[in-house]
Design a protein around this motif. Structure first.
Motif, short mmCIF file in Angstrom:
data_model
loop_
_atom_site.label_atom_id
_atom_site.label_comp_id
_atom_site.label_asym_id
_atom_site.label_seq_id
_atom_site.Cartn_x
_atom_site.Cartn_y
_atom_site.Cartn_z
N UNK A 82 87.66 -8.14 -58.87
CA UNK A 82 88.24 -7.04 -58.09
C UNK A 82 88.14 -5.74 -58.88
N UNK A 83 86.93 -5.41 -59.30
CA UNK A 83 86.70 -4.21 -60.10
C UNK A 83 85.90 -3.20 -59.32
N UNK A 84 86.50 -2.05 -59.06
CA UNK A 84 85.82 -0.91 -58.44
C UNK A 84 85.93 0.27 -59.39
N UNK A 85 84.85 0.62 -60.08
CA UNK A 85 84.92 1.73 -61.04
C UNK A 85 85.48 2.99 -60.40
N UNK A 92 99.85 -5.29 -62.69
CA UNK A 92 99.91 -6.68 -62.25
C UNK A 92 98.80 -7.10 -61.31
N UNK A 93 97.96 -6.16 -60.87
CA UNK A 93 96.87 -6.50 -59.96
C UNK A 93 95.85 -7.38 -60.69
N UNK A 94 95.36 -8.44 -60.00
CA UNK A 94 94.36 -9.34 -60.58
C UNK A 94 92.99 -8.67 -60.50
N UNK A 95 92.41 -8.41 -61.67
CA UNK A 95 91.12 -7.75 -61.73
C UNK A 95 89.97 -8.75 -61.85
N UNK A 96 90.22 -9.89 -62.49
CA UNK A 96 89.17 -10.89 -62.68
C UNK A 96 89.81 -12.26 -62.85
N UNK A 170 96.70 2.33 -63.42
CA UNK A 170 95.71 3.24 -63.97
C UNK A 170 94.43 3.25 -63.18
N UNK A 171 93.38 3.77 -63.80
CA UNK A 171 92.07 3.90 -63.17
C UNK A 171 91.08 3.00 -63.89
N UNK A 172 90.34 2.21 -63.13
CA UNK A 172 89.39 1.25 -63.70
C UNK A 172 88.11 1.97 -64.09
N UNK A 173 87.54 1.59 -65.23
CA UNK A 173 86.29 2.17 -65.69
C UNK A 173 85.08 1.38 -65.21
N UNK A 191 87.43 -0.90 -68.71
CA UNK A 191 88.51 -0.12 -69.34
C UNK A 191 89.54 0.24 -68.27
N UNK A 192 90.74 0.54 -68.73
CA UNK A 192 91.81 0.94 -67.83
C UNK A 192 92.54 2.11 -68.47
#
Length: 364
Positions: A82-85, A92-96, A170-173, A191-192
């Motif tokens: 769930x990664x959108x640069x 707490x959001x699941x990114x991977x 935060x903001x995903x890299x 990165x976050x």
């Protein structure tokens, strides 16, 4: 013979006429120089009262308020991504998520063993009430329950390590990970950064540390945004002076609610030490000779040289701390040819003070 006499007479007449003209010109020049000197045409301005700031400039760099590189703690194949640069994510959001089937099975085995250990311990407690078994046997079963409980907690941690969650909002890299890829433990996935506020880090020379305090205003500019100023305030001061640079490291918080500033960006910082109302004149009016600074003022139609002490500078303007009053008429053009007592002819022109090329960056 008579021709020679005629030529001689003509030459004498021409010489006499030339001498007369020369004497007339010399007499005219003498009468003109003996008269009153011509008045010098100059432009004048009246000093202005403005808000003046004592500032310290420095090179600074930006850093995210919270910043982290997200890495995997275990090896495994990517099952969910769930990664959108550039996208904002909540804490707490699941990114991977990696393949966690084995970890789930291990947890189920441990939970079954814990349930069995608890049943045996409870049975032993009932038998101990009838003195059917010894206390040492009960203690052993109690230890088995504690060990199984710890093993269950370890299994839960191993299962949790297959998921990477956002530790803060935060903001995903950028990321090069794809679903199905096998990742080794320690692989960086993205990165976050928290970008709504940015840390501005710079250093202040040692001689100013007596005037630096938390809460002072900071302005920053960037070549990426010409003519724009980003404002913030000082929030942290280092506890030590750098022995090599003789500077004090400080940190300010800059508002970045629009998200235009980026971590690692170069900035020019200006720290306001104090603000006051001061007397300001155009910088071009000030003359410098050695270590002396002076201006010319128009007084009763004549020039008068006045020594001044200057303070803070602004684009095209300078503060005068001593030497002038609000009503003085300060000469701003032609003062390099003046002396005290010279007569003045005052001109009125809006072009006396040229436009300053730095005016776009002038602080408000």
């Amino acid at each position: 013979m008579w021709k020679q006499w005629l030529i001689a007479v003509v030459l004498v007449a021409v010489a006499a006429a030339g001498a007369g003209i020369y004497l007339n010109l010399e007499s005219g020049d003498s009468s003109q120089s003996g008269g009153e000197a011509q008045a010098s045409a100059v432009n004048v301005v009246t000093p202005d009262r403005q808000r003046v700031r004592d500032t310290v400039g420095a090179v600074a760099n930006l850093r995210a308020l919270n910043s982290v590189e997200l890495t995997t703690e275990v090896s495994g194949r990517v099952m969910e991504l769930n990664l959108q640069p550039g996208a904002a994510v909540a804490q707490g959001a699941v990114l991977l998520r990696l393949d966690d089937r084995q970890a789930r099975a291990d947890l189920a085995v441990i939970e079954a063993q814990l349930a069995d250990a608890r049943r045996q311990y409870e049975r032993a407690q009932r038998l101990r009430a009838n003195n059917s078994i010894s206390q040492s046997q009960v203690d052993e079963l109690r230890t088995a329950v504690d060990v199984a409980t710890a093993q269950r907690e370890a299994a839960r941690v191993r299962l949790q390590n297959h998921r990477i969650e956002a530790p803060f909002s935060g903001v995903v890299g950028l990321s090069d990970i794809s679903v199905g890829a096998f990742l080794q433990a320690g692989t960086t996935i993205t990165t976050l950064d928290t970008n709504d506020q940015m840390e501005l880090n710079f250093a202040v020379p040692e001689r100013f540390i007596g005037q630096v305090r938390i809460g002072q205003r900071v302005r920053a500019t960037s070549p990426a945004f010409p003519g724009e100023t980003f404002e913030g305030e000082l929030v942290e001061l280092a506890t030590r002076i750098n022995e090599l640079s003789r500077t004090l490291s400080v940190r300010a918080l800059i508002d970045n609610s629009e998200g235009r500033l980026r971590p690692g960006q170069f900035m020019s910082a200006s720290l306001t030490l104090q603000e006051r109302e001061g007397l300001v004149i155009p910088e071009q009016a000030v003359m410098i000779r050695g270590d002396q600074k002076y201006v010319f003022v128009a007084e009763d139609g004549a020039a008068r040289r006045v020594s001044v002490r200057t303070g803070s500078r602004m684009p095209g303007m300078v503060e005068v701390v001593e030497g002038l009053s609000d009503d003085d008429q300060v000469v701003v053009t032609g003062q390099d040819r003046l002396s005290t007592g010279d007569r003045l002819r005052l001109l009125e022109s809006d072009l006396a003070i040229p436009d300053n090329r730095f005016i776009s960056s002038r602080e408000s």
